[in-house]
Design a protein around this motif. Structure first.
Motif, mmCIF file in Angstrom:
data_model
loop_
_atom_site.group_PDB
_atom_site.id
_atom_site.type_symbol
_atom_site.label_atom_id
_atom_site.label_comp_id
_atom_site.label_asym_id
_atom_site.label_seq_id
_atom_site.Cartn_x
_atom_site.Cartn_y
_atom_site.Cartn_z
ATOM 1 N N MET A 69 0.846 -1.191 0.000
ATOM 2 C CA MET A 69 0.000 0.000 0.000
ATOM 3 C C MET A 69 0.878 1.236 0.000
ATOM 4 O O MET A 69 1.880 1.296 0.719
ATOM 5 C CB MET A 69 -0.925 0.027 1.208
ATOM 6 N N SER A 70 0.512 2.208 -0.813
ATOM 7 C CA SER A 70 1.168 3.498 -0.872
ATOM 8 C C SER A 70 2.668 3.328 -1.120
ATOM 9 O O SER A 70 3.058 2.669 -2.080
ATOM 10 C CB SER A 70 0.852 4.299 0.394
ATOM 11 N N ILE A 71 3.511 3.883 -0.258
ATOM 12 C CA ILE A 71 4.960 3.768 -0.485
ATOM 13 C C ILE A 71 5.411 2.302 -0.458
ATOM 14 O O ILE A 71 6.390 1.934 -1.095
ATOM 15 C CB ILE A 71 5.775 4.625 0.514
ATOM 16 N N GLY A 72 4.660 1.455 0.230
ATOM 17 C CA GLY A 72 4.980 0.025 0.239
ATOM 18 C C GLY A 72 4.934 -0.576 -1.153
ATOM 19 O O GLY A 72 5.688 -1.504 -1.469
ATOM 20 N N MET A 88 1.338 -9.427 -7.994
ATOM 21 C CA MET A 88 1.512 -8.293 -7.092
ATOM 22 C C MET A 88 0.250 -7.435 -7.081
ATOM 23 O O MET A 88 -0.337 -7.175 -8.130
ATOM 24 C CB MET A 88 2.714 -7.458 -7.514
ATOM 25 N N VAL A 89 -0.138 -7.002 -5.878
ATOM 26 C CA VAL A 89 -1.262 -6.091 -5.693
ATOM 27 C C VAL A 89 -0.694 -4.765 -5.195
ATOM 28 O O VAL A 89 0.075 -4.730 -4.230
ATOM 29 C CB VAL A 89 -2.282 -6.640 -4.669
ATOM 30 N N MET A 90 -1.085 -3.667 -5.870
ATOM 31 C CA MET A 90 -0.619 -2.330 -5.491
ATOM 32 C C MET A 90 -1.846 -1.490 -5.099
ATOM 33 O O MET A 90 -2.679 -1.181 -5.939
ATOM 34 C CB MET A 90 0.106 -1.689 -6.667
ATOM 35 N N ILE A 91 -1.929 -1.144 -3.824
ATOM 36 C CA ILE A 91 -3.048 -0.347 -3.316
ATOM 37 C C ILE A 91 -2.577 1.098 -3.195
ATOM 38 O O ILE A 91 -1.589 1.370 -2.525
ATOM 39 C CB ILE A 91 -3.527 -0.879 -1.947
ATOM 40 N N VAL A 92 -3.258 2.013 -3.833
ATOM 41 C CA VAL A 92 -2.944 3.448 -3.918
ATOM 42 C C VAL A 92 -1.452 3.708 -4.182
ATOM 43 O O VAL A 92 -0.775 4.382 -3.409
ATOM 44 C CB VAL A 92 -3.474 4.268 -2.710
ATOM 45 N N PRO A 93 -0.947 3.188 -5.306
ATOM 46 C CA PRO A 93 0.482 3.321 -5.585
ATOM 47 C C PRO A 93 0.877 4.669 -6.170
ATOM 48 O O PRO A 93 0.211 5.180 -7.070
ATOM 49 C CB PRO A 93 0.715 2.221 -6.630
ATOM 50 N N VAL A 128 -0.282 -7.813 -12.299
ATOM 51 C CA VAL A 128 -0.312 -6.751 -11.292
ATOM 52 C C VAL A 128 -1.736 -6.211 -11.198
ATOM 53 O O VAL A 128 -2.342 -5.883 -12.217
ATOM 54 C CB VAL A 128 0.649 -5.595 -11.657
ATOM 55 N N LEU A 129 -2.261 -6.132 -9.993
ATOM 56 C CA LEU A 129 -3.563 -5.513 -9.731
ATOM 57 C C LEU A 129 -3.301 -4.149 -9.119
ATOM 58 O O LEU A 129 -2.668 -4.053 -8.062
ATOM 59 C CB LEU A 129 -4.395 -6.378 -8.780
ATOM 60 N N ILE A 130 -3.768 -3.093 -9.791
ATOM 61 C CA ILE A 130 -3.535 -1.718 -9.350
ATOM 62 C C ILE A 130 -4.862 -1.140 -8.875
ATOM 63 O O ILE A 130 -5.827 -1.084 -9.639
ATOM 64 C CB ILE A 130 -2.952 -0.871 -10.495
ATOM 65 N N LEU A 131 -4.909 -0.707 -7.606
ATOM 66 C CA LEU A 131 -6.130 -0.210 -6.988
ATOM 67 C C LEU A 131 -5.935 1.230 -6.526
ATOM 68 O O LEU A 131 -5.080 1.498 -5.678
ATOM 69 C CB LEU A 131 -6.502 -1.096 -5.790
ATOM 70 N N MET A 157 -8.397 -0.927 -11.099
ATOM 71 C CA MET A 157 -9.708 -0.687 -10.501
ATOM 72 C C MET A 157 -9.632 0.581 -9.650
ATOM 73 O O MET A 157 -8.596 0.860 -9.050
ATOM 74 C CB MET A 157 -10.145 -1.864 -9.620
ATOM 75 N N GLU A 158 -10.755 1.293 -9.585
ATOM 76 C CA GLU A 158 -10.811 2.496 -8.758
ATOM 77 C C GLU A 158 -11.951 2.352 -7.766
ATOM 78 O O GLU A 158 -13.004 1.798 -8.084
ATOM 79 C CB GLU A 158 -11.025 3.726 -9.635
ATOM 80 N N PHE A 159 -11.728 2.877 -6.570
ATOM 81 C CA PHE A 159 -12.697 2.786 -5.480
ATOM 82 C C PHE A 159 -13.000 4.170 -4.941
ATOM 83 O O PHE A 159 -12.169 5.071 -5.031
ATOM 84 C CB PHE A 159 -12.132 1.898 -4.357
ATOM 85 N N ASP A 160 -14.188 4.325 -4.360
ATOM 86 C CA ASP A 160 -14.564 5.587 -3.742
ATOM 87 C C ASP A 160 -13.873 5.667 -2.391
ATOM 88 O O ASP A 160 -14.111 4.829 -1.517
ATOM 89 C CB ASP A 160 -16.082 5.679 -3.553
ATOM 90 N N GLY A 161 -12.994 6.653 -2.230
ATOM 91 C CA GLY A 161 -12.336 6.799 -0.954
ATOM 92 C C GLY A 161 -11.170 7.763 -1.016
ATOM 93 O O GLY A 161 -10.773 8.220 -2.088
ATOM 94 N N THR A 162 -10.652 8.070 0.170
ATOM 95 C CA THR A 162 -9.460 8.908 0.294
ATOM 96 C C THR A 162 -8.244 7.985 0.297
ATOM 97 O O THR A 162 -8.374 6.785 0.047
ATOM 98 C CB THR A 162 -9.518 9.739 1.581
ATOM 99 N N HIS A 163 -7.092 8.505 0.631
ATOM 100 C CA HIS A 163 -5.880 7.676 0.580
ATOM 101 C C HIS A 163 -5.981 6.451 1.489
ATOM 102 O O HIS A 163 -5.681 5.337 1.069
ATOM 103 C CB HIS A 163 -4.662 8.518 0.956
#
Length: 189
Positions: A69-72, A88-93, A128-131, A157-163
């Motif tokens: 997630m993020s910097i991770g 690999m899954v990337m959450i808010v990259p 790679v899954l990019i969220l 994919m995009e989701f409703d939300g903040t960081h």
């Protein structure tokens, strides 16, 4: 950013219950960890953790997936260039950290460690899954789509939300379902 490893306990537990071995790490100078977080040191830490996990006879080193997630995500993208996971899954990259800091009035030339995920992801021949989140006030809105465009084999994919916070329980379920489906498809025997 504003999270501890504890905030992901439920996520880790649910994946462990699904039969995955889960390793979670807090990077230097994040959460309760001390030290200095230069890019090379964070990638070295992640490589060390991965090496230790693969040394465990209960871990199938051929079916390793990264979730960051993020910097991770930036750290894991750098690590994946050296030690390729199966998925690999990337959450808010972030695509690169110097552009993240530029929006907070820090010029890019001040960044000693820009974490060029945009460069690393082009070298990754893996799923790679990019969220991304639609109202992310930290990561520039175009970073997720840019990484998707650059990655040889990605789903976006995009989701409703903040960081750090999604807009509803339904969005959390939708994101978790997407991650579970993605990993199950690529990591299960």
């Amino acid at each position: 950013n504003a999270e501890l490893i504890d905030d992901w306990y439920g996520f880790a537990r649910s994946h462990a219950e699904r039969g995955y071995a889960v390793l979670m790490a807090e990077y230097r100078d994040y959460g309760r960890s001390g030290g200095s977080p230069p890019q090379e040191a964070l990638v070295e830490d992640a490589a060390y953790f991965l090496e230790q996990a693969k040394a465990d006879h209960r871990i199938d080193g051929d079916r390793v997936g990264f979730v960051g997630m993020s910097i991770g995500t930036s750290v894991l993208a750098q690590l994946a260039v050296q030690d390729r996971p199966k998925a690999m899954v990337m959450i808010v990259p972030p695509a690169r950290l110097d552009t993240v800091f530029w929006q907070f009035a820090a010029p890019p030339f001040l960044m000693r460690h820009p974490f060029r995920t945009d460069l690393a992801i082009q070298e990754l021949d893996l799923p790679v899954l990019i969220l991304s989140n639609s109202r992310d006030g930290i990561i520039p809105q175009g970073d997720g789509p840019l990484l998707h465009e650059l990655a040889p084999d990605s789903t976006y994919m995009e989701f409703d939300g903040t960081h750090n916070v999604l807009g509803s329980e339904a969005e959390y379920r939708r994101r978790n379902d997407a991650i579970e489906s993605f990993l199950d498809e690529r990591l299960q025997p």
